[in-house]
Design a protein around this motif. Structure first.
Motif, PDB file in Angstrom:
ATOM      1  N   GLU A  73       0.831  -1.196   0.000  1.00 32.53           N
ATOM      2  CA  GLU A  73       0.000   0.000   0.000  1.00 32.53           C
ATOM      3  C   GLU A  73       0.866   1.246   0.000  1.00 32.53           C
ATOM      4  N   LEU A  74       1.936   1.199   0.806  1.00 31.70           N
ATOM      5  CA  LEU A  74       2.803   2.361   0.923  1.00 31.70           C
ATOM      6  C   LEU A  74       3.425   2.768  -0.392  1.00 31.70           C
ATOM      7  N   CYS A  86     -16.446 -19.793   9.847  1.00 31.20           N
ATOM      8  CA  CYS A  86     -15.530 -18.854   9.173  1.00 31.20           C
ATOM      9  C   CYS A  86     -14.103 -19.397   9.111  1.00 31.20           C
ATOM     10  N   PHE A  87     -13.793 -20.406   9.935  1.00 31.94           N
ATOM     11  CA  PHE A  87     -12.442 -20.973   9.889  1.00 31.94           C
ATOM     12  C   PHE A  87     -12.330 -22.151   8.905  1.00 31.94           C
ATOM     13  N   GLU A  88     -13.398 -22.370   8.146  1.00 35.08           N
ATOM     14  CA  GLU A  88     -13.391 -23.418   7.111  1.00 35.08           C
ATOM     15  C   GLU A  88     -12.574 -22.987   5.905  1.00 35.08           C
ATOM     16  N   LEU A  89     -12.793 -21.721   5.508  1.00 33.96           N
ATOM     17  CA  LEU A  89     -12.194 -21.235   4.268  1.00 33.96           C
ATOM     18  C   LEU A  89     -11.560 -19.874   4.503  1.00 33.96           C
ATOM     19  N   PHE A  90     -10.309 -19.734   4.151  1.00 36.10           N
ATOM     20  CA  PHE A  90      -9.669 -18.418   4.245  1.00 36.10           C
ATOM     21  C   PHE A  90     -10.296 -17.513   3.193  1.00 36.10           C
ATOM     22  N   SER A  91     -10.687 -16.327   3.577  1.00 37.92           N
ATOM     23  CA  SER A  91     -11.177 -15.385   2.563  1.00 37.92           C
ATOM     24  C   SER A  91     -10.821 -13.972   2.986  1.00 37.92           C
ATOM     25  N   HIS A  92     -10.428 -13.189   2.038  1.00 45.52           N
ATOM     26  CA  HIS A  92      -9.982 -11.829   2.335  1.00 45.52           C
ATOM     27  C   HIS A  92     -10.297 -10.933   1.154  1.00 45.52           C
ATOM     28  N   ILE A  93     -10.875  -9.788   1.463  1.00 47.37           N
ATOM     29  CA  ILE A  93     -11.160  -8.833   0.388  1.00 47.37           C
ATOM     30  C   ILE A  93     -10.418  -7.543   0.703  1.00 47.37           C
ATOM     31  N   THR A  94      -9.688  -7.029  -0.250  1.00 42.67           N
ATOM     32  CA  THR A  94      -8.928  -5.807   0.003  1.00 42.67           C
ATOM     33  C   THR A  94      -8.705  -5.066  -1.307  1.00 42.67           C
ATOM     34  N   LYS A  95      -7.798  -4.139  -1.290  1.00 39.23           N
ATOM     35  CA  LYS A  95      -7.524  -3.366  -2.496  1.00 39.23           C
ATOM     36  C   LYS A  95      -6.026  -3.146  -2.562  1.00 39.23           C
ATOM     37  N   PHE A  96      -5.422  -3.490  -3.675  1.00 35.91           N
ATOM     38  CA  PHE A  96      -4.018  -3.168  -3.884  1.00 35.91           C
ATOM     39  C   PHE A  96      -3.880  -2.414  -5.195  1.00 35.91           C
ATOM     40  N   PHE A  97      -3.111  -1.365  -5.184  1.00 44.37           N
ATOM     41  CA  PHE A  97      -2.863  -0.568  -6.376  1.00 44.37           C
ATOM     42  C   PHE A  97      -4.176  -0.201  -7.059  1.00 44.37           C
ATOM     43  N   ASN A  98      -5.162   0.095  -6.244  1.00 46.30           N
ATOM     44  CA  ASN A  98      -6.469   0.518  -6.732  1.00 46.30           C
ATOM     45  C   ASN A  98      -7.297  -0.585  -7.394  1.00 46.30           C
ATOM     46  N   TYR A  99      -6.854  -1.822  -7.312  1.00 45.04           N
ATOM     47  CA  TYR A  99      -7.660  -2.930  -7.819  1.00 45.04           C
ATOM     48  C   TYR A  99      -8.313  -3.644  -6.640  1.00 45.04           C
ATOM     49  N   LYS A 100      -9.536  -4.081  -6.872  1.00 44.72           N
ATOM     50  CA  LYS A 100     -10.170  -4.941  -5.870  1.00 44.72           C
ATOM     51  C   LYS A 100      -9.440  -6.280  -5.882  1.00 44.72           C
ATOM     52  N   VAL A 101      -9.124  -6.794  -4.710  1.00 47.96           N
ATOM     53  CA  VAL A 101      -8.403  -8.068  -4.624  1.00 47.96           C
ATOM     54  C   VAL A 101      -9.172  -9.018  -3.693  1.00 47.96           C
ATOM     55  N   VAL A 102      -9.488 -10.196  -4.201  1.00 50.59           N
ATOM     56  CA  VAL A 102     -10.140 -11.207  -3.365  1.00 50.59           C
ATOM     57  C   VAL A 102      -9.230 -12.430  -3.311  1.00 50.59           C
ATOM     58  N   LEU A 103      -8.980 -12.909  -2.107  1.00 47.09           N
ATOM     59  CA  LEU A 103      -8.140 -14.090  -1.937  1.00 47.09           C
ATOM     60  C   LEU A 103      -8.965 -15.171  -1.265  1.00 47.09           C
ATOM     61  N   LEU A 104      -8.935 -16.362  -1.816  1.00 48.24           N
ATOM     62  CA  LEU A 104      -9.722 -17.453  -1.249  1.00 48.24           C
ATOM     63  C   LEU A 104      -8.847 -18.682  -1.019  1.00 48.24           C
ATOM     64  N   GLY A 105      -9.080 -19.358   0.080  1.00 49.50           N
ATOM     65  CA  GLY A 105      -8.443 -20.643   0.369  1.00 49.50           C
ATOM     66  C   GLY A 105      -6.932 -20.616   0.280  1.00 49.50           C
ATOM     67  N   LYS A 106      -6.370 -21.642  -0.349  1.00 49.78           N
ATOM     68  CA  LYS A 106      -4.919 -21.734  -0.522  1.00 49.78           C
ATOM     69  C   LYS A 106      -4.551 -20.953  -1.785  1.00 49.78           C
ATOM     70  N   PHE A 107      -4.758 -19.650  -1.736  1.00 51.20           N
ATOM     71  CA  PHE A 107      -4.619 -18.798  -2.933  1.00 51.20           C
ATOM     72  C   PHE A 107      -3.201 -18.795  -3.474  1.00 51.20           C
TER      73      PHE A 107
END
Ligand code: FAD
Length: 493
Positions: free
Chosen positions: A166-167, A397-418
């Motif tokens: 992000e920085l 919620c501990f079944e599947l890793f999931s994370h939604i964020t933004k890097f370099f202005n793109y939406k980023v979704v990470l799931l499971g063993k991404f």
């Protein structure tokens, strides 16, 4: 019972059935949930910082993906909302786990029946107590960074995780030397392919306004912020921490990022030391800078200051002395599948803890905002179950890793063993990439989807989440799975 530092009756003794330590997301979520579950009991939230973090506008994006806003608020808000919740402003100095009592910095003894430790983590600095090395953790350190940056011509950023990413993207008007020990940027979050997709964003002017994007927003109620406070113990900033702070250096340029791959900091020299060292005679063309960093690849850079964004260390120290906590390798308090530490009646949640249970094959702990909330909530549920002697199962919620964020202005979704974590060679990858638009990567293991990285507005998160959760055999679909001409959502409905 003899408690060190207790000098008779002058010290206030406080008794609560439930005590939570830490005013970050995990602690606040846990304390609120306990107050709600036990309306007739008093719950205490002990925290070092004057403001607490509260979650608002929680939205369930899909089964496991969640999105929320975070607000830093005065603690009175919590007390107004829950009459049985008391916030005590004081840092914990020591815990006597056998006696079930905490001692605070200002000399109170707080007795508990059940305790949940949620003290977060702090940045790991490449060098402690060097005025030229900065870590970013909370609002105060972010503002300190901003102040220093406004006069800076060149900074060095070390680290390759979310904060570093992000920085380097957000900083403008200042040259950034980005030192990473990996072959590609962002490897905590994605692979070299995704890095390749994102790198061009560092070379173009940033868009005037950020594109709207579904993700948590971090806001600070500045008016409510008292001037003095335990600056060292503030809670971690979260998504969009830089939203309200202009990250501008002294120069009139937009992006100017240079990446030094596969190297680390060998040594840091103050201006004076550098000028007197033999290095100076070899590298006298480097100019005059407040500090110089010598890299393991032999290069030396002068800069205004160094930002250390190389991960975090759990704040477990105040709880260790005299107790027998089991610690994980990363110094987190190890917790079992019911968020219990190895000391009776002491639970832990959020950045300070390390998940010690056998995880689902699709989940891993990462010290993130969402996991802090989920763990705080689940710890409160576990405490309730134990008090009422009821059974409780590990939260979904501990079944599947999931994370939604933004890097370099793109939406980023990470799931499971991404990132195919822990899969060795037992996996294959499918990738679809449209330059500047989207990057989609799917991790398959034995024909089943086990992880995905979605960058851009792919709209694939729900379908992929379902495919990962139901572990359907996808062998017969092959590369068709990512064929942009097939509406995959309809296909699997
Ligand atoms: P914290 O929020 O750190 O709270 C700890 C609390 O404990 C604080 O209130 C502190 O005052 C208190 N405390 C500490 N020691 C003591 C003591 N001895 N006695 C009493 N109280 C004490 N995550 C994401 O998901 N997405 C992001 O984009 C993201 N960006 C980030 C950017 C930055 C700059 C940083 C630093 C972190 C970011 N994170 C992000 C990580 C996220 O902020 C943390 O995972 C999360 O805040 C952890 O919450 P927590 O409640 O466990 O701890």
């Amino acid at each position: 019972v003899e408690l060190s530092g207790m000098a008779g009756s002058s010290l206030a003794e406080k008794h609560f059935r439930f005590v939570v330590v830490g005013g970050g997301i995990s602690g606040v979520t846990c304390a609120e949930q306990l107050a709600f579950q036990f309306p007739k009991e008093e719950v205490a939230l002990l925290t070092a910082a004057p403001l607490v973090k509260t979650v608002t506008n929680l939205r369930q994006v899909s089964k496991t993906l969640e999105d929320f806003d975070v607000e830093e608020q005065p603690s009175s808000i919590l007390e107004e909302k829950h009459p049985n919740l008391k916030v005590i402003h004081s840092a914990v100095r020591v815990l006597h786990a056998k006696q079930h009592v905490l001692q605070t910095e200002d000399g109170h003894n707080v007795h508990y029946e059940k305790l949940c430790v949620c003290t977060g983590a702090r940045p790991k600095l490449v060098m402690e107590e060097n005025p030229h090395v900065l870590g970013i953790r909370d609002t105060d350190s972010a503002q300190d960074f901003q102040k220093k940056l406004s006069k800076a011509r060149r900074i060095i950023v070390i680290g390759n995780g979310g904060i570093a990413l992000e920085l380097v993207y957000e900083v403008e008007g200042c040259e950034v030397i980005w030192v990473i020990k990996d072959k590609a940027i962002g490897n905590t979050f994605f692979d070299a392919g995704a890095a390749q997709f994102l790198i061009p964003s560092l070379e173009v002017e940033k868009p005037e306004k950020s594109l709207p994007c579904k993700r948590a927003r971090y806001t600070t109620d500045r008016a409510a912020k008292p001037k003095a406070g335990s600056a060292d113990l503030g809670s971690a900033l979260g998504p969009d921490w830089h939203q309200d702070i202009s990250l501008r250096g002294a120069e009139a340029v937009s992006h100017n990022v240079h990446v030094e791959y596969e190297c680390e900091i060998e040594a840091i020299h103050s201006q004076q030391d550098f000028m007197q060292s033999p290095l100076y005679t070899q590298k006298s063309d480097l100019g005059v800078w407040p500090v110089y960093a010598q890299l393991t690849n032999g290069k030396v850079y002068g800069c205004d200051f160094i930002v250390s964004a190389t991960g975090v260390v759990p704040n477990s120290e105040p709880f260790l002395q005299g107790n027998s906590f089991e610690l994980a390798e990363d110094r987190g308090l190890r917790v079992d599948e019911h968020m219990r530490t190895s000391e009776p009646d002491v639970y832990a949640a959020g950045d300070v803890c390390s998940a010690g249970w056998e995880p689902s094959p699709l989940w891993q702990q990462m010290r993130l905002w969402t996991q802090a909330r989920q763990m705080g909530f689940y710890a409160a549920r576990c405490i309730e179950a134990h008090v009422l002697e009821e059974a409780i199962e590990l939260d979904f919620c501990f079944e599947l890793f999931s994370h939604i964020t933004k890097f370099f202005n793109y939406k980023v979704v990470l799931l499971g063993k991404f990132n195919a974590q822990g899969l060795g060679s037992d996996h294959e990858l499918l990738v679809r990439c449209t330059k500047g638009l989207e990057y989609v990567k799917v991790v398959l293991s034995r024909g089943r989807m086990v992880g995905a990285v979605l960058i851009g507005d792919t709209d694939l998160e729900e379908t992929f989440e379902n495919l990962i959760l139901n572990q359907m055999d996808l062998s017969s679909y092959g590369e068709e799975l990512l064929n942009p001409d097939i509406d995959i959502e309809d296909y699997f409905d």
